[in-house]
Design an enzyme around this catalytic site. Structure first.
Site, PDB file in Angstrom:
ATOM      1  N   ILE A  12       1.160  -1.090  -0.059  1.00 51.46           N
ATOM      2  CA  ILE A  12      -0.116   0.265  -0.251  1.00 51.46           C
ATOM      3  C   ILE A  12       1.039   0.967   0.091  1.00 51.46           C
ATOM      4  O   ILE A  12       0.536   2.228  -0.889  1.00 51.46           O
ATOM      5  CB  ILE A  12      -1.017  -0.227   1.219  1.00 51.46           C
ATOM      6  CG1 ILE A  12      -1.558  -1.219   1.206  1.00 51.46           C
ATOM      7  CG2 ILE A  12      -1.869   1.141   1.557  1.00 51.46           C
ATOM      8  CD1 ILE A  12      -2.862  -1.500   0.165  1.00 51.46           C
ATOM      9  N   CYS A 140      -9.421  -2.726   1.939  1.00 51.82           N
ATOM     10  CA  CYS A 140      -9.804  -2.377   0.500  1.00 51.82           C
ATOM     11  C   CYS A 140     -11.640  -2.945   0.447  1.00 51.82           C
ATOM     12  O   CYS A 140     -12.322  -2.272  -0.158  1.00 51.82           O
ATOM     13  CB  CYS A 140      -8.960  -3.570  -0.291  1.00 51.82           C
ATOM     14  SG  CYS A 140      -8.719  -5.126   0.771  1.00 51.82           S
ATOM     15  N   HIS A 220     -10.478  -8.824  -5.079  1.00 48.39           N
ATOM     16  CA  HIS A 220     -11.666  -9.516  -4.680  1.00 48.39           C
ATOM     17  C   HIS A 220     -12.915  -9.898  -5.123  1.00 48.39           C
ATOM     18  O   HIS A 220     -13.232  -8.997  -5.714  1.00 48.39           O
ATOM     19  CB  HIS A 220     -12.220  -8.862  -2.985  1.00 48.39           C
ATOM     20  CG  HIS A 220     -11.224  -9.167  -2.436  1.00 48.39           C
ATOM     21  ND1 HIS A 220     -10.111  -9.623  -1.441  1.00 48.39           N
ATOM     22  CD2 HIS A 220      -9.937  -7.652  -1.589  1.00 48.39           C
ATOM     23  CE1 HIS A 220      -9.682  -9.053  -0.922  1.00 48.39           C
ATOM     24  NE2 HIS A 220      -8.521  -8.408  -0.690  1.00 48.39           N
TER      25      HIS A 220
HETATM   26  N1  LIG Z   1      -1.882  -5.143   1.440  1.00 46.74           N
HETATM   27  C1  LIG Z   1      -3.541  -5.526   0.756  1.00 46.74           C
HETATM   28  O1  LIG Z   1      -4.347  -6.018  -0.120  1.00 46.74           O
HETATM   29  C2  LIG Z   1      -4.506  -4.525   1.856  1.00 46.74           C
HETATM   30  C3  LIG Z   1      -3.679  -3.556   3.229  1.00 46.74           C
HETATM   31  N2  LIG Z   1      -4.462  -2.764   3.771  1.00 46.74           N
HETATM   32  C4  LIG Z   1      -3.947  -2.691   5.121  1.00 46.74           C
HETATM   33  O2  LIG Z   1      -2.822  -1.856   4.852  1.00 46.74           O
HETATM   34  C5  LIG Z   1      -2.172  -1.563   5.552  1.00 46.74           C
HETATM   35  C6  LIG Z   1      -0.306  -1.818   5.429  1.00 46.74           C
HETATM   36  O3  LIG Z   1      -0.309  -3.301   4.585  1.00 46.74           O
HETATM   37  P1  LIG Z   1       0.489  -3.817   3.421  1.00 46.74           P
HETATM   38  O4  LIG Z   1       0.817  -2.764   2.687  1.00 46.74           O
HETATM   39  O5  LIG Z   1       0.051  -5.074   2.279  1.00 46.74           O
HETATM   40  O6  LIG Z   1       2.094  -4.555   3.829  1.00 46.74           O
HETATM   41  P2  LIG Z   1       2.999  -5.133   3.531  1.00 46.74           P
HETATM   42  O7  LIG Z   1       3.976  -5.890   4.304  1.00 46.74           O
HETATM   43  O8  LIG Z   1       3.110  -5.278   2.409  1.00 46.74           O
HETATM   44  O9  LIG Z   1       4.031  -3.494   3.473  1.00 46.74           O
HETATM   45  C7  LIG Z   1       4.943  -2.769   5.248  1.00 46.74           C
HETATM   46  C8  LIG Z   1       5.625  -2.074   4.603  1.00 46.74           C
HETATM   47  O10 LIG Z   1       5.653  -1.346   6.328  1.00 46.74           O
HETATM   48  C9  LIG Z   1       7.145  -1.738   6.487  1.00 46.74           C
HETATM   49  N3  LIG Z   1       7.341  -1.666   7.995  1.00 46.74           N
HETATM   50  C10 LIG Z   1       7.040  -2.710   8.967  1.00 46.74           C
HETATM   51  N4  LIG Z   1       6.950  -2.701  10.400  1.00 46.74           N
HETATM   52  C11 LIG Z   1       7.160  -1.183   9.729  1.00 46.74           C
HETATM   53  C12 LIG Z   1       8.208  -0.395  11.506  1.00 46.74           C
HETATM   54  N5  LIG Z   1       8.420  -0.398  12.794  1.00 46.74           N
HETATM   55  N6  LIG Z   1       8.365   0.962  10.627  1.00 46.74           N
HETATM   56  C13 LIG Z   1       7.882   1.329   9.656  1.00 46.74           C
HETATM   57  N7  LIG Z   1       8.175   1.110   8.784  1.00 46.74           N
HETATM   58  C14 LIG Z   1       7.361  -0.487   8.625  1.00 46.74           C
HETATM   59  C15 LIG Z   1       7.805  -3.027   5.514  1.00 46.74           C
HETATM   60  O11 LIG Z   1       8.875  -2.921   5.859  1.00 46.74           O
HETATM   61  P3  LIG Z   1      10.580  -3.936   5.773  1.00 46.74           P
HETATM   62  O12 LIG Z   1       9.516  -4.690   4.665  1.00 46.74           O
HETATM   63  O13 LIG Z   1      11.304  -3.740   5.192  1.00 46.74           O
HETATM   64  O14 LIG Z   1       9.817  -4.043   7.183  1.00 46.74           O
HETATM   65  C16 LIG Z   1       6.815  -2.414   4.337  1.00 46.74           C
HETATM   66  O15 LIG Z   1       7.591  -1.939   3.683  1.00 46.74           O
HETATM   67  C17 LIG Z   1      -2.424  -3.040   6.149  1.00 46.74           C
HETATM   68  O16 LIG Z   1      -2.635  -2.394   7.576  1.00 46.74           O
HETATM   69  C18 LIG Z   1      -3.284  -3.976   6.266  1.00 46.74           C
HETATM   70  O17 LIG Z   1      -4.474  -4.362   6.792  1.00 46.74           O
HETATM   71  C19 LIG Z   1      -5.619  -2.077   3.303  1.00 46.74           C
HETATM   72  C20 LIG Z   1      -6.268  -2.865   1.635  1.00 46.74           C
HETATM   73  C21 LIG Z   1      -5.415  -3.738   1.389  1.00 46.74           C
HETATM   74  O1  LIG Z   2      -7.808  -5.471   4.242  1.00 52.67           O
HETATM   75  C1  LIG Z   2      -7.345  -6.239   3.354  1.00 52.67           C
HETATM   76  O2  LIG Z   2      -8.732  -7.697   3.406  1.00 52.67           O
HETATM   77  P1  LIG Z   2     -10.079  -7.227   3.905  1.00 52.67           P
HETATM   78  O3  LIG Z   2     -11.438  -6.096   3.499  1.00 52.67           O
HETATM   79  O4  LIG Z   2     -10.668  -8.598   3.943  1.00 52.67           O
HETATM   80  O5  LIG Z   2     -10.051  -6.840   5.481  1.00 52.67           O
HETATM   81  C2  LIG Z   2      -6.823  -5.800   2.821  1.00 52.67           C
HETATM   82  O6  LIG Z   2      -7.178  -7.566   0.911  1.00 52.67           O
HETATM   83  C3  LIG Z   2      -5.549  -7.536   2.981  1.00 52.67           C
HETATM   84  O7  LIG Z   2      -5.964  -8.310   3.758  1.00 52.67           O
HETATM   85  P2  LIG Z   2      -5.824  -9.849   3.815  1.00 52.67           P
HETATM   86  O8  LIG Z   2      -5.287  -9.601   5.737  1.00 52.67           O
HETATM   87  O9  LIG Z   2      -5.936 -10.787   3.490  1.00 52.67           O
HETATM   88  O10 LIG Z   2      -3.995  -9.641   3.714  1.00 52.67           O
END
Ligand SMILES: NC(=O)C1=CN([C@@H]2O[C@H](COP(=O)(O)OP(=O)(O)OC[C@H]3O[C@@H](n4cnc5c(N)ncnc54)[C@H](OP(=O)(O)O)[C@@H]3O)[C@@H](O)[C@H]2O)C=CC1
Ligand SMILES: O=C(OP(=O)(O)O)[C@H](O)COP(=O)(O)O
Length: 341
Positions: A12, A140, A220
């Protein structure tokens, strides 16, 4: 210019960073990570100053040829607002830091509503953000549901909603997650968390959701039924979607009937990272029975739909653009985003 920090440069965060960088009224002052990986090279390639959570890891970054600008606190000090896109649960731990530094912050759907105390969707409650220090862009699935329910409620009044979420198992790069060969009830209990999450933004809606996970990585798929208060027709509903800047129609003539074909379509359209920022409502599925019973299928790209919402949430919290329509227009225009259909 609004100075934006992106804490968490992952699935994200990297998308939000690029969307922010494209806006005429915002700049990315830094992004953060914890470890050296491909996304650290992307930050370097994009020219985003890279900050790290633990300065003890600085030598590992430097050894990989990646310059470290400082720690996360240093990044926050030069920011007006932070988009926290760290993994679910980490945002809650970061909140005290944002409080101590007096910084506005936007959390993601992996955090509970109470972490921010205010959940956000641009079309539904932009103006309510004023005066808040914190906001949470709902997940999402919830974003996709709120967009379509709010649009239908504005046009016809929504009595109740019943919806089934067929959820992708993992993001494309998430090689360790499954299932590989199963349909998993997630959760097996009813309702799933999505309905209550919709209620954090649209409290008046009677909604029950059910969810399962299938072995795919891209999008989804939602099965949605709504009881409407006012009689309408399929044609009227299609007009509502055609006029909505973040609801797209997957036209019958495209022949698209799956997430896979939709992915090919967004790729061919030249969307960055193949992102479908809008809801993908399947035109053929849009049905109105007995004037008041609405049905449809919609595809929701999990990595993408929350991205423009984060950009609008920045303006809403900063109070720089009061009119939601203007912010949504600015965001979409800067992204070159015109809903499909
Ligand atoms: N992926 C999805 O489909 C969706 C996700 N979300 C939400 O968005 C949020 C992020 O998800 P997503 O992008 O998938 O996660 P990712 O795991 O892809 O990315 C997380 C990022 O945060 C960094 N990170 C981890 N810990 C720390 C810290 N303590 N300080 C600073 N940076 C940190 C990681 O770095 P490193 O890799 O170097 O550890 C990585 O770059 C969550 O709340 C998720 O539920 C919402 C909608 C959809
Ligand atoms: O926020 C999400 O889904 P959700 O709306 O089902 O909680 C994203 O697809 C991340 O879900 P994940 O917890 O399956 O990685």
């Amino acid at each position: 210019m609004i100075k934006v920090a992106i804490n968490g440069f992952g699935t994200i965060g990297k998308r939000v960073a690029d969307a922010v960088a494209a806006q005429p009224d915002m700049e990315v002052i830094g992004v953060s990570k914890t470890s050296v990986s491909a996304e650290a090279y992307i930050a370097k390639q994009r020219g985003y100053p890279l900050y790290i959570a633990d300065l003890g890891k600085k030598p590992a970054f430097e050894k990989a040829g990646i310059e470290v600008a400082g720690d996360v606190e240093a990044m926050l000090k030069v920011a007006d607002i932070v988009v926290d896109a760290t993994p679910g649960g980490v945002g809650e731990k970061n909140r005290p830091l944002y409080e101590r530094l007096g910084k506005k912050a936007i959390f993601q759907g992996g955090e509970g509503h109470e972490v921010a105390g205010f959940s956000f969707n641009a079309h539904a409650n932009y103006k309510e953000a004023e005066g808040h220090q914190f906001a949470r862009v709902v997940s999402c699935n919830s974003t996709g549901l709120i967009r379509i329910i709010h649009a239908m409620d504005q046009a016809f009044g929504v009595g109740r909603v019943r919806a089934v979420m067929v959820r992708r198992a993992a993001d494309p790069s998430d090689v360790k997650r499954g299932p590989v060969d199963a349909i998993v009830l997630n959760p097996a209990t009813i309702p799933s968390h999505h309905g209550p999450d919709v209620n954090t933004v649209l409290p008046q809606i009677n909604i029950v959701t059910l969810a399962m996970i299938v072995p795919t990585t891209f999008m989804h798929m939602h099965v949605i039924q709504m009881d409407l208060k006012k009689e309408t027709t399929r044609e009227e509903v299609l007009k509502v979607f055609e006029n909505h800047s973040r609801i797209g129609l997957v036209r019958k003539a495209t022949g698209i009937k799956s997430n896979a074909e939709l992915r090919e379509y967004t790729q061919d359209l030249g969307r960055p990272r193949t992102d479908l920022w809008e809801n993908g409502v399947f035109e053929e599925s849009v049905s109105v029975l007995d004037g008041k019973e609405f049905y449809c299928f919609q595809a929701i790209h999990q990595e993408a739909d929350v991205v423009p919402e984060n950009v609008d949430c920045i303006r809403a919290l900063m109070g720089t653009v009061k009119d939601p329509k203007e912010s949504i227009r600015m965001t979409n225009e800067a992204l070159g985003f015109v809903a499909i259909g």
